[in-house]
Design a protein around this motif. Structure first.
Motif, mmCIF file in Angstrom:
data_model
loop_
_atom_site.group_PDB
_atom_site.id
_atom_site.type_symbol
_atom_site.label_atom_id
_atom_site.label_comp_id
_atom_site.label_asym_id
_atom_site.label_seq_id
_atom_site.Cartn_x
_atom_site.Cartn_y
_atom_site.Cartn_z
ATOM 1 N N UNK A 47 -2.556 5.887 -10.545
ATOM 2 C CA UNK A 47 -1.496 5.375 -9.364
ATOM 3 C C UNK A 47 -1.228 6.268 -8.301
ATOM 4 N N UNK A 48 -1.283 5.549 -6.841
ATOM 5 C CA UNK A 48 -1.378 6.228 -5.543
ATOM 6 C C UNK A 48 0.510 6.197 -5.275
ATOM 7 N N UNK A 55 0.611 5.873 -1.951
ATOM 8 C CA UNK A 55 0.878 4.398 -0.881
ATOM 9 C C UNK A 55 -0.620 4.286 -0.682
ATOM 10 N N UNK A 56 -0.785 2.986 -1.109
ATOM 11 C CA UNK A 56 -2.268 2.464 -1.996
ATOM 12 C C UNK A 56 -2.709 1.311 -0.023
ATOM 13 N N UNK A 57 -3.619 1.083 -0.167
ATOM 14 C CA UNK A 57 -4.124 0.104 0.713
ATOM 15 C C UNK A 57 -3.542 -1.411 0.408
ATOM 16 N N UNK A 58 -3.158 -2.136 1.310
ATOM 17 C CA UNK A 58 -3.445 -3.725 0.746
ATOM 18 C C UNK A 58 -4.567 -4.036 1.085
ATOM 19 N N UNK A 59 -4.730 -5.028 0.332
ATOM 20 C CA UNK A 59 -6.340 -5.729 -0.139
ATOM 21 C C UNK A 59 -5.342 -6.933 0.802
ATOM 22 N N UNK A 60 -5.968 -7.870 2.107
ATOM 23 C CA UNK A 60 -5.802 -8.665 2.000
ATOM 24 C C UNK A 60 -6.463 -9.948 1.327
ATOM 25 N N UNK A 61 -6.297 -11.237 1.008
ATOM 26 C CA UNK A 61 -6.664 -11.870 0.206
ATOM 27 C C UNK A 61 -7.726 -12.140 -0.887
ATOM 28 N N UNK A 62 -6.896 -10.474 -1.334
ATOM 29 C CA UNK A 62 -7.031 -10.233 -3.244
ATOM 30 C C UNK A 62 -5.867 -10.481 -3.609
ATOM 31 N N UNK A 93 -6.918 -8.829 -8.685
ATOM 32 C CA UNK A 93 -6.927 -7.248 -9.286
ATOM 33 C C UNK A 93 -6.765 -6.607 -10.753
ATOM 34 N N UNK A 107 -2.693 -8.206 -3.174
ATOM 35 C CA UNK A 107 -2.263 -6.408 -4.089
ATOM 36 C C UNK A 107 -1.372 -5.613 -2.476
ATOM 37 N N UNK A 108 -0.724 -5.387 -3.276
ATOM 38 C CA UNK A 108 0.771 -4.343 -2.245
ATOM 39 C C UNK A 108 0.676 -4.782 -0.750
ATOM 40 N N UNK A 129 0.629 -0.386 -9.523
ATOM 41 C CA UNK A 129 0.072 0.465 -10.044
ATOM 42 C C UNK A 129 0.149 1.057 -11.362
#
Ligand SMILES: Nc1ncnc2c1ncn2[C@@H]1O[C@H](COP(=O)(O)OP(=O)(O)O)[C@@H](O)[C@H]1O
Ligand SMILES: [Mg+2]
Lengths: 256, 408
Positions: free
Chosen positions: A83-84, A86-93, A98, A126-127, A139
């Motif tokens: 569980x992060x 600061x996880x990255x954003x995944x645009x379009x997902x 996820x 996501x995020x 997360x």
């Protein structure tokens, strides 16, 4: 079981972890304390397998296998999840997609999301634009879908509001099988003995300890795991006299 | 006929005029001589060889006409099938319209200028065919109309002129595909399109290009949107092409008129794209959005965008994102032009590679590197297009899904 032996890790030119020894047995949960920049996140990322954290010496074993140089996805498939902070954003997902990816197939994301009060985020990327607290719940949702055996939590309660803190705490407890349901043919003691999920939780506040019992607390200081003790004692000590003093006092006590 | 002579004259003057941008095309290298093709009834469409049907399907034309409100199919140089199954929605060939209907004169070359360049000139001097699609006042199409321009003969030139009209308070959804036969290697497609969105009307136009490696494409399109109207223009191109250059322009001429352009392009090695969108906001309350997502696998892609705000109280945004996956060039050229105090215009452009951090994140959820990469690419290409009927969203999704195999 996770076993780390004399691990030394470099990030770029910088030695960020020196001589880490750590053992988390089946069913155990450890709490990781340490001041900002002491290398807590780095330790978790190294266990997860991020290759920019270069293992200079030492070994990591998981479920009896040497995974020191295994790629991230192999570790994930072996049962390590994270569980992060600061996880990255995944645009379009979409978060819904996820969750399915984490589960390795279509699952009922709605029901799962309900448990962390996250249904209305399932159709968001996501995020993307998630607040600190929303990231934590996202997360946890992913971890619930993933069903890992060793879960690494990077400050799971920071940024979470009062209302959601118990939700986060209880969810982590559940993920780590901390609330075993005693049944007719299984006493509470037995259920505890059968617990296999392992946890390593980074916390500054210790709020998380209100929701789940932890077996050990450790302080990471200057890249070293400097003491092992009851997590409550560490928390009190750090609160009273700061990390520097605390590390000295506890390590002295542990020698006496 | 006086007016036609004027068009002829202007076209003759522009016959050798190179396009303002994009590589020049030697028209003499292609054959514009009309190729006959028989009319095709519904059964003929369904009985096309499977590989041809697949090509059509990839360009959005489903021969079974499932969930379609009408069909236009042009083979080479002439319309072979046209019909509408929705009352108040007309589908006809432009040759027929020019012969039989006076009203077409209110639209023909009214937005696009025949003297623009040699391509507009060719479409006047050697017009083959094209479609006219019109929704009558208040009529709302339930299912999209499918239109496809198909090129079958190697080395051919196809000159097309399309006119699309949504009368007041009407709604029109069109999926327009361009495709070539699997045997065709070389060809030139020239396509003029004029869009008229009248008061409070709505057009969504989704164009899917499915060309071949040596095909050259020069579309010229212009739209005009009146008060309260909405024009959504989507463009999808996933397959190789030699060269395509287009810069569709939309004029928002009425209060509260809105235009949105979305384009999704995956460029393969050897392909050259010069794509853009231009929206001119002329009245209060106008809104415009241009979103472009391009991926280069070794292609040369120029992604332009141009927003012009002429009056206060308008809002416009341009987003241009490029992903370099495997060499090539992506050149983003976003332009904003404000001509009055109180315009609100912005842009966001980014060109780069996939962030390793995103790949690792997905890998830590159990995906291998390849799966993680393709998941990110698919996400990059998936844009939410408000107001698009689900059938058309499905077509776009399918095109992306199909391209996935080629991209990786
Ligand atoms: N990408 C990076 N580049 C350079 N230094 C970094 C990077 N990430 C972390 N560090 C440094 O490594 C050390 C350990 O960081 P981190 O593991 O994040 O600490 P913690 O989680 O305990 O706050 C810090 O000094 C930090 O500044
Ligand atoms: Mg940290």
């Amino acid at each position: 079981m996770l076993k780390i032996e004399d691990l030394q890790v470099r990030l770029g030119e910088k030695e960020i972890l020196t001589h880490i020894d750590l053992e988390i047995g089946p069913g155990e949960t450890h709490i990781l304390f340490g001041p900002n920049g002491s290398g807590k996140t780095s330790l978790l990322m190294t266990i997860m397998g991020y290759s920019q954290y270069e293992v200079v010496s030492g070994k990591i074993f998981f479920k009896g296998k040497d995974i020191t140089h295994a790629p991230i996805d192999e570790r994930a498939r072996m049962g390590i999840g994270m569980s992060y902070q600061r996880p990255p954003t995944i645009n379009g997902l979409k978060t819904r997609q996820m969750v399915n990816l984490c589960a390795g197939g279509e699952i009922d994301g709605e029901t799962l999301a309900k448990r962390v009060n996250f249904e209305e985020f399932l159709d968001r990327d996501v995020n993307a634009g998630f607040s600190g607290g929303e990231i934590k719940r996202s997360e946890l949702l992913q971890l619930m879908a993933q069903k890992a055996d060793l879960m690494l939590f990077d400050e799971p309660e920071s940024g979470v509001d009062m209302e959601n803190i118990s939700l986060v705490g209880n969810t982590i407890a559940e993920l780590l099988e901390k609330h075993p349901q005693p049944s007719r043919d299984r006493s509470k003691m037995q259920a505890k003995a059968n617990r296999t999920k392992m946890g390593l939780i980074i916390t500054h506040t210790g709020y998380i300890l209100d929701y789940l019992p932890a077996d050990k607390g450790q302080v990471l200081y200057n890249g070293k795991l400097s003491c092992v003790s009851n997590p409550r004692d560490i928390l009190n000590c750090v609160g009273d006299s700061g990390y520097k003093e605390c590390v000295r006092c506890i390590s002295m006590n542990s020698f006496s | 006929m006086y007016i036609d002579e004027q068009f002829q004259l202007k076209a003759k003057e522009a016959m050798d005029k190179e396009g303002a941008i994009g590589p020049d095309v030697d028209l003499s290298a292609f054959d514009p001589a009309p190729l006959p093709h028989r009319e095709m009834a519904d059964e003929d469409l369904v009985n096309l060889p499977e590989e041809e049907r697949t090509q059509l399907l990839m360009a959005g034309l489903d021969v079974t006409e499932k969930e379609r409100g009408g069909t236009f199919l042009q083979m080479n140089h002439r319309a072979v099938h046209c019909h509408s199954s929705q009352e108040g929605i007309e589908v006809l060939s432009i040759q027929k319209a020019l012969e039989e209907h006076d009203w077409i004169r209110d639209y023909y070359w009214k937005l696009a200028d025949v003297g623009t360049d040699k391509y507009t000139a060719a479409a006047q001097l050697g017009l083959h065919d094209g479609y006219v699609i019109r929704s009558l006042p208040g009529r709302k199409s339930v299912y999209p109309i499918q239109a496809c321009l198909y090129m079958h003969e190697d080395g051919m030139q196809q000159n097309v002129h399309n006119i699309i009209v949504a009368e007041e308070d009407s709604e029109l959804h069109i999926i327009s595909g361009c495709a070539t036969s699997p045997h065709l290697k070389r060809g030139l497609h020239v396509g003029i399109s004029e869009f008229f969105v009248k008061k409070n009307a709505k057009i969504t136009f989704t164009m899917i290009h499915n060309w071949a490696e040596e095909v050259v494409v020069r579309p010229r399109s212009v739209a005009r949107v009146e008060e309260g109207g909405l024009f959504v223009n989507n463009y999808v191109s996933m397959k190789p092409v030699r060269s395509i250059q287009m810069y569709p322009t939309t004029h928002l001429v009425g209060k509260d008129a809105v235009a949105r352009f979305y384009s999704i392009v995956v460029g393969s090695p050897g392909s050259e794209y010069d794509l853009g969108g231009r929206i001119i906001l002329k009245e209060k309350g106008n809104r415009a959005e241009i979103v472009a997502r391009t991926i280069s696998n070794g292609a040369k892609i120029i992604a332009r965008g141009h927003l012009v705000g002429e009056v206060p109280d308008i809002k416009a945004h341009l987003e241009c994102k490029g992903l370099l996956l495997n060499g090539g060039v992506i050149h983003a050229i976003p332009e904003l032009e404000g001509h009055a105090d109180g315009v609100e215009m912005s842009h966001e452009a980014a060109v780069g590679k996939i962030a390793q951090e995103e790949i690792s994140y997905l890998m830590s959820r159990g995906l291998n590197e390849e799966e993680a990469t393709s998941t990110i690419v698919r996400g990059f290409l998936s844009v939410d297009i408000p107001g698009l009927p689900p059938q058309l969203q499905a077509e776009i999704d399918r095109a992306i899904e199909e391209s996935d195999k080629d991209v990786m």
